[in-house]
Write a protein that holds these residues in place. Structure first.
Motif, PDB file in Angstrom:
ATOM      1  N   LEU A   1     -11.516 -12.069  -5.272  1.00 41.25           N
ATOM      2  CA  LEU A   1      -9.952 -11.319  -5.461  1.00 41.25           C
ATOM      3  C   LEU A   1      -9.496 -11.144  -4.410  1.00 41.25           C
ATOM      4  CD1 LEU A   1      -8.964 -11.595  -8.764  1.00 41.25           C
ATOM      5  CD2 LEU A   1      -9.240  -8.931  -8.262  1.00 41.25           C
ATOM      6  N   THR A   2      -8.259 -11.623  -4.658  1.00 38.98           N
ATOM      7  CA  THR A   2      -7.559 -12.230  -2.758  1.00 38.98           C
ATOM      8  C   THR A   2      -6.040 -12.183  -3.362  1.00 38.98           C
ATOM      9  OG1 THR A   2      -7.660 -12.716  -0.572  1.00 38.98           O
ATOM     10  CG2 THR A   2      -7.708 -14.149  -2.433  1.00 38.98           C
ATOM     11  N   ASN A   3      -5.107 -12.547  -2.425  1.00 44.50           N
ATOM     12  CA  ASN A   3      -3.996 -12.786  -2.543  1.00 44.50           C
ATOM     13  C   ASN A   3      -3.499 -14.336  -2.435  1.00 44.50           C
ATOM     14  OD1 ASN A   3      -2.325  -9.954  -0.820  1.00 44.50           O
ATOM     15  ND2 ASN A   3      -2.759 -10.773  -3.279  1.00 44.50           N
ATOM     16  N   GLY A   4      -3.346 -14.433  -3.061  1.00 43.81           N
ATOM     17  CA  GLY A   4      -2.450 -16.125  -3.450  1.00 43.81           C
ATOM     18  C   GLY A   4      -2.000 -16.485  -2.196  1.00 43.81           C
ATOM     19  N   HIS A   5      -0.872 -16.184  -1.219  1.00 45.75           N
ATOM     20  CA  HIS A   5      -0.776 -15.852   0.397  1.00 45.75           C
ATOM     21  C   HIS A   5      -2.061 -15.973   1.206  1.00 45.75           C
ATOM     22  CE1 HIS A   5       0.170 -11.786   0.322  1.00 45.75           C
ATOM     23  NE2 HIS A   5      -0.683 -12.266   1.620  1.00 45.75           N
ATOM     24  N   VAL A   6      -2.646 -15.495   0.675  1.00 44.32           N
ATOM     25  CA  VAL A   6      -3.541 -15.626   2.037  1.00 44.32           C
ATOM     26  C   VAL A   6      -4.428 -16.456   1.923  1.00 44.32           C
ATOM     27  CG1 VAL A   6      -6.391 -14.145   2.167  1.00 44.32           C
ATOM     28  CG2 VAL A   6      -4.300 -13.440   1.815  1.00 44.32           C
ATOM     29  N   VAL A   7      -4.653 -17.630   0.756  1.00 42.69           N
ATOM     30  CA  VAL A   7      -5.710 -18.863   0.821  1.00 42.69           C
ATOM     31  C   VAL A   7      -4.718 -19.946   0.375  1.00 42.69           C
ATOM     32  CG1 VAL A   7      -7.389 -17.671  -0.523  1.00 42.69           C
ATOM     33  CG2 VAL A   7      -5.949 -18.521  -1.790  1.00 42.69           C
ATOM     34  N   ALA A   8      -3.773 -19.743   0.252  1.00 46.50           N
ATOM     35  CA  ALA A   8      -1.761 -20.964  -0.005  1.00 46.50           C
ATOM     36  C   ALA A   8      -2.280 -22.289   0.682  1.00 46.50           C
ATOM     37  CB  ALA A   8      -0.902 -20.553  -0.061  1.00 46.50           C
ATOM     38  N   GLU A   9      -2.857 -23.326   0.483  1.00 48.62           N
ATOM     39  CA  GLU A   9      -3.289 -24.765   0.850  1.00 48.62           C
ATOM     40  C   GLU A   9      -3.817 -24.684   1.816  1.00 48.62           C
ATOM     41  OE1 GLU A   9       1.029 -25.608   2.637  1.00 48.62           O
ATOM     42  OE2 GLU A   9       1.967 -25.215   1.005  1.00 48.62           O
ATOM     43  N   ALA A  10      -4.744 -24.449   1.897  1.00 47.96           N
ATOM     44  CA  ALA A  10      -6.079 -23.973   2.572  1.00 47.96           C
ATOM     45  C   ALA A  10      -7.021 -25.288   2.193  1.00 47.96           C
ATOM     46  CB  ALA A  10      -6.769 -23.022   2.158  1.00 47.96           C
ATOM     47  N   ASP A  11      -7.441 -26.076   2.955  1.00 53.29           N
ATOM     48  CA  ASP A  11      -8.393 -27.474   2.628  1.00 53.29           C
ATOM     49  C   ASP A  11     -10.025 -26.462   2.712  1.00 53.29           C
ATOM     50  OD1 ASP A  11      -6.471 -29.359   3.599  1.00 53.29           O
ATOM     51  OD2 ASP A  11      -6.939 -29.026   5.205  1.00 53.29           O
ATOM     52  N   GLU A  12     -10.241 -25.303   3.676  1.00 48.97           N
ATOM     53  CA  GLU A  12     -11.195 -24.631   3.229  1.00 48.97           C
ATOM     54  C   GLU A  12     -11.527 -23.316   3.458  1.00 48.97           C
ATOM     55  OE1 GLU A  12     -15.479 -25.347   6.027  1.00 48.97           O
ATOM     56  OE2 GLU A  12     -14.140 -23.990   7.214  1.00 48.97           O
TER      57      GLU A  12
END
Length: 483
Positions: free
Chosen positions: A106-117
């Motif tokens: 579990l984490t925040n959405g903004h941590v992984v937003a628009e990430a390719d990897e």
């Protein structure tokens, strides 16, 4: 005399030395908690490829034929190479924690937003590329999955049992420093933040900085009670105001993302605002509380249940609604299709309505809801009257067709064309506001408005519902005594 002074100084020094020892004995020891729980906390890094804007020659210009010219290499260096832009990677850091031994994180959405990897690094330095199961923008929660088994998972606690003043502890990776531990107390519960209506945040004074986002907030029993998500800061760093998503909200979102890939929330279909002291008086309430209904969307669950503009929702399914910000999380976590009871205050009387909870539409669907219908087929054409609102310190006029179309207004109402004096000038009313209701009754036009203003009892507050570009809002104005 000198011996007496020395004796008193010695006694005071002994007392001062004893106070820290007593105070330290009462402070919690976090060492066992950290030793047991830090293995379940992970570091999250992401990368994203960004295509830079194309440079090269200005529009309309072509590369000249300079193959044999001494300026050819120079021209290609400054313009030709710029015409072939290179992509570049950007990286971000955050935190997360393991919620099941089979690799769900579990984490925040903004941590992984628009990430390719997305890379997840465990406490033992093992690193895994993570799959993004889903993310929910409204709660800022994301669920990841890594290909690993037998992982140390956290124990989930009950944030409802948290008390203001209770010690809590955060573990995360601020500025990339893995497994940093900070502690503090719960400062408040049920906080509402802008654009986060469906999360009753836990406010703490735990030191949270960039990189802590998505990490766990523990109670003294070693249970996760929240997901560290936001800070309030004027500098970009910690200033004593940190906010965590309650873990029950986050786990509910994670379960839905795991099962269906999306999140469904309960919905009433109302626009609400805070009840001020003056508004409470105008609605015949003893104290300011609840959520004031400023708009009921057509064909919504609230409309079908008979809820009206001007109603104050003071209870939901037996729980008190102390402030307007408390209602959206209550409704959002209610199962769709279930029956709920709304305790409301209408015209000074308390009553109960039963409503069937609907599904919260997407933002594009919500934008399609227009203003609610009002009685009457045509807009009454009433002539301007300069004295219509002078008792309240304003001048009003009929609503223009252009303004009515711009704000998608129904018939009736009056436009505020000038603020003359108090009480209107100090109430928050603005020039250009359209007054559509007075004391929960629609305004038919200027003549109707003038008559009802003249009939208002002095020394009390009147509630005006106004429509402005930002949406509907109730404003309370104290009515002066008649001369």
């Amino acid at each position: 005399m000198l011996q007496t002074v020395y004796a008193r100084a010695l006694a005071l020094a002994i007392c001062l030395l004893a106070v820290p020892a007593t105070a330290v004995a009462e402070l919690p020891d976090f060492t066992d908690l950290v030793e047991e729980q830090y293995r379940s906390v992970v570091n999250i890094s992401t990368s994203r490829e960004i295509e830079p804007q194309r440079g090269g020659l200005p529009p309309g210009f072509d590369m000249p034929e300079l193959e044999d010219s001494p300026f050819g290499d120079l021209f290609r260096k400054f313009f030709g190479e710029r015409a072939q832009p290179r992509s570049r990677d950007t990286a971000s850091l955050g935190s997360g924690f393991i919620i099941s031994s089979d690799g769900y994180v579990l984490t925040n959405g903004h941590v992984v937003a628009e990430a390719d990897e997305i890379m997840v690094r465990l406490h033992d330095r093992r690193q895994f590329e993570a799959e993004l199961i889903g993310t929910d923008r409204r709660s800022d929660v994301a669920l990841l999955k890594i290909d690993a088994e037998g992982l140390p998972a956290v124990t989930v606690g009950d944030p409802d049992d948290l008390e203001v003043g209770e010690w809590v502890l955060a573990i995360g990776s601020p500025f990339g420093f893995d497994h940093s531990v900070t502690a503090g107390i719960v400062s408040a519960k049920g906080r509402s933040l802008p654009n986060d209506n469906y999360v009753p945040f836990i406010q703490t004074d735990v030191a949270i900085n960039p990189g802590n986002s998505g990490g766990p907030l523990f109670n003294l029993d070693g249970e996760v009670v929240g997901v560290n998500a936001q800070i309030f800061s004027r500098t970009g760093g910690f200033m004593g105001l940190s906010f965590a998503i309650p873990i029950d909200v986050a786990v509910d979102v994670a379960d839905q993302l795991r099962e269906t890939g999306k999140v469904a929330r309960g919905w009433l279909g109302v626009v609400i605002q805070e009840v001020t002291r003056d508004l409470a008086q105008s609605f015949g309430m003893e104290r300011a509380r609840g959520a004031l209904v400023a708009r009921v969307l057509p064909d919504s669950p609230a409309a079908k249940a008979g809820l009206r503009v001007g109603d104050v929702i003071v209870g939901f399914n037996g729980d008190e609604v102390p402030r307007s910000s408390a209602l959206p999380p209550m409704v959002g976590q209610t199962p769709i299709g279930s029956k709920a009871e709304l305790d409301i205050v209408r015209d000074g009387q308390r009553m109960t309505l039963r409503v069937t909870i609907g599904r919260l539409p997407g933002e594009s669907e919500l934008a399609g809801y227009g203003a609610p219908d009002t009685d009457g087929d045509e807009d009454p054409q009433s002539a301007p009257r300069e004295d219509a609102g002078e008792r309240l310190g304003m001048r009003v006029a009929p609503v223009s067709d252009a303004l009515r179309e711009q704000r998608d207004l129904g018939p009736g109402g009056v436009e505020v064309v000038e603020l003359l004096s108090t009480p209107a000038a100090g109430s928050g009313l603005r020039q250009g506001d359209v007054i559509v209701m007075m004391n929960s009754r629609p305004i038919e036009g200027v003549e109707d408005f003038a008559r009802r203003v003249a009939e208002l009892p002095g020394g009390r507050s009147v509630a005006l519902l106004v429509e402005r570009d930002s949406g509907p809002q109730f404003i309370a104005i104290e009515v002066p005594e008649a001369e």
